[in-house]
Write a protein that holds these residues in place. Structure first.
Motif, mmCIF file in Angstrom:
data_model
loop_
_atom_site.group_PDB
_atom_site.id
_atom_site.type_symbol
_atom_site.label_atom_id
_atom_site.label_comp_id
_atom_site.label_asym_id
_atom_site.label_seq_id
_atom_site.Cartn_x
_atom_site.Cartn_y
_atom_site.Cartn_z
ATOM 1 N N LEU A 1 0.735 -1.186 -0.090
ATOM 2 C CA LEU A 1 0.040 -0.008 -0.002
ATOM 3 C C LEU A 1 0.655 1.261 0.034
ATOM 4 N N ARG A 2 1.891 1.372 0.918
ATOM 5 C CA ARG A 2 2.793 2.288 0.910
ATOM 6 C C ARG A 2 3.329 2.874 -0.448
ATOM 7 N N ALA A 3 3.888 1.532 -1.024
ATOM 8 C CA ALA A 3 4.610 1.732 -2.335
ATOM 9 C C ALA A 3 3.672 2.163 -3.143
ATOM 10 N N LYS A 4 2.288 1.817 -3.650
ATOM 11 C CA LYS A 4 1.248 2.334 -4.664
ATOM 12 C C LYS A 4 1.206 3.945 -4.102
ATOM 13 N N LEU A 5 1.035 4.316 -3.078
ATOM 14 C CA LEU A 5 0.743 5.349 -2.543
ATOM 15 C C LEU A 5 2.045 6.237 -2.754
ATOM 16 N N SER A 6 3.049 6.031 -2.561
ATOM 17 C CA SER A 6 4.315 6.626 -2.980
ATOM 18 C C SER A 6 4.229 6.776 -4.198
ATOM 19 N N GLU A 7 4.118 6.080 -5.030
ATOM 20 C CA GLU A 7 4.041 5.795 -6.673
ATOM 21 C C GLU A 7 3.121 7.300 -7.030
ATOM 22 N N GLU A 8 1.990 7.019 -6.479
ATOM 23 C CA GLU A 8 0.962 7.972 -6.834
ATOM 24 C C GLU A 8 1.563 9.375 -6.465
ATOM 25 N N LEU A 9 1.883 9.425 -5.357
ATOM 26 C CA LEU A 9 2.456 10.751 -4.987
ATOM 27 C C LEU A 9 3.583 11.220 -5.756
ATOM 28 N N SER A 10 4.517 10.521 -6.091
ATOM 29 C CA SER A 10 5.478 10.983 -7.123
ATOM 30 C C SER A 10 5.080 11.352 -8.285
ATOM 31 N N SER A 11 4.074 10.951 -9.048
ATOM 32 C CA SER A 11 3.543 11.124 -10.249
ATOM 33 C C SER A 11 2.478 12.546 -10.052
ATOM 34 N N ALA A 12 1.960 12.685 -8.966
ATOM 35 C CA ALA A 12 1.124 13.922 -8.849
ATOM 36 C C ALA A 12 2.070 15.206 -8.367
ATOM 37 N N VAL A 72 -2.345 6.395 5.032
ATOM 38 C CA VAL A 72 -1.629 5.251 5.634
ATOM 39 C C VAL A 72 -2.170 5.135 7.266
ATOM 40 N N ALA A 73 -2.126 6.301 7.623
ATOM 41 C CA ALA A 73 -2.869 6.283 9.027
ATOM 42 C C ALA A 73 -4.278 5.548 9.230
ATOM 43 N N LEU A 74 -4.947 5.989 8.195
ATOM 44 C CA LEU A 74 -6.477 5.629 8.104
ATOM 45 C C LEU A 74 -6.577 3.749 7.789
ATOM 46 N N MET A 106 -12.703 13.300 11.806
ATOM 47 C CA MET A 106 -11.516 13.427 12.122
ATOM 48 C C MET A 106 -10.539 12.437 11.253
ATOM 49 N N CYS A 107 -11.017 11.414 10.887
ATOM 50 C CA CYS A 107 -10.216 10.440 10.255
ATOM 51 C C CYS A 107 -10.011 10.876 8.781
ATOM 52 N N LEU A 108 -11.290 11.415 8.371
ATOM 53 C CA LEU A 108 -10.981 11.789 6.875
ATOM 54 C C LEU A 108 -10.453 13.256 6.649
ATOM 55 N N SER A 109 -10.366 13.923 7.788
ATOM 56 C CA SER A 109 -10.106 15.412 7.602
ATOM 57 C C SER A 109 -8.649 15.741 6.725
ATOM 58 N N GLY A 110 -7.713 14.594 6.890
ATOM 59 C CA GLY A 110 -6.566 14.815 6.115
ATOM 60 C C GLY A 110 -6.475 14.548 4.661
ATOM 61 N N LEU A 111 -7.616 14.003 4.193
ATOM 62 C CA LEU A 111 -7.592 13.321 2.896
ATOM 63 C C LEU A 111 -8.080 14.407 2.041
ATOM 64 N N LEU A 112 -7.652 14.108 0.820
ATOM 65 C CA LEU A 112 -8.047 14.967 -0.452
ATOM 66 C C LEU A 112 -9.647 14.489 -0.574
ATOM 67 N N PRO A 113 -10.369 15.070 -1.294
ATOM 68 C CA PRO A 113 -11.985 14.738 -1.345
ATOM 69 C C PRO A 113 -12.250 13.337 -1.938
ATOM 70 N N PRO A 114 -11.585 13.259 -3.248
ATOM 71 C CA PRO A 114 -11.612 11.999 -3.748
ATOM 72 C C PRO A 114 -11.257 10.910 -3.027
ATOM 73 N N ALA A 115 -10.140 10.738 -2.387
ATOM 74 C CA ALA A 115 -9.783 9.729 -1.366
ATOM 75 C C ALA A 115 -10.648 9.602 -0.200
ATOM 76 N N ALA A 116 -11.465 10.651 0.524
ATOM 77 C CA ALA A 116 -12.372 10.380 1.425
ATOM 78 C C ALA A 116 -13.466 10.097 0.949
ATOM 79 N N LEU A 117 -14.007 10.503 -0.260
ATOM 80 C CA LEU A 117 -15.292 9.642 -0.886
ATOM 81 C C LEU A 117 -14.913 8.002 -1.018
#
Length: 158
Positions: A1-12, A72-74, A106-117
């Motif tokens: 999961l962390r690798a996938k999110l890191s890859e998405e983060l790098s591309s963004a 990641v925390a969620l 509180m859990c969703l506050s740090g997420l971007l809207p698409p990720a929260a949805l």
């Protein structure tokens, strides 16, 4: 999961960086054109816009990093809750519904809207799946330790 999110983060972040460069270059060209026309005030305006775009781009990259860390925390919290739900479901399937993970604001506050949805949709799907399991499973806790014939007799009544 962390690798996938890191890859998405790098591309963004690369996309944000490319956009910052593109807009910054266009504003620099306009500033030079204004200087060529002997209009330093307009040139200064374009350069300040360029700095503001760069600052906002850096802030956007920080928001992306914060969002990834929140995801990641969620996921960690969700995994812990799922483990507790599974343990409880072995003893009391209907009671396991109370421990299904439902993210709060509180859990969703740090997420971007698409990720929260997406997280809310996954939580609703998990809750629905748990309700199905509780509805299908018999109310009394059955085990194969009773013996196959007792198990089959008890499931026929349910």
């Amino acid at each position: 999961l962390r690798a996938k999110l890191s890859e998405e983060l790098s591309s963004a972040q690369a996309a944000v960086e490319a956009k910052i460069e593109d807009v910054g270059h266009k504003l620099e060209v306009r500033a030079r054109q204004a200087e060529g026309k002997l209009d330093p005030a307009t040139a200064q305006k374009y350069r300040s816009m360029q700095w503001s775009v760069m600052n906002e781009g850096e802030r956007a990259k920080e928001v992306l990093v914060e969002s990834m860390e929140a995801q990641v925390a969620l996921r960690k919290q969700k995994s812990k809750c799922q483990a507790a739900t599974l343990k409880k479901a072995l003893v009391d399937p209907a009671g396991a519904l109370a421990s299904v993970f439902l993210p709060d604001s509180m859990c969703l506050s740090g997420l971007l809207p698409p990720a929260a949805l997406l997280e809310l949709a996954e939580a609703a799907q998990e809750l629905y799946r748990s309700v199905e399991v509780a509805a299908i499973r018999p109310s009394s806790s059955l085990s194969l330790a009773e013996g196959p014939s007792d198990f089959l007799r008890n499931t026929d009544r349910a």
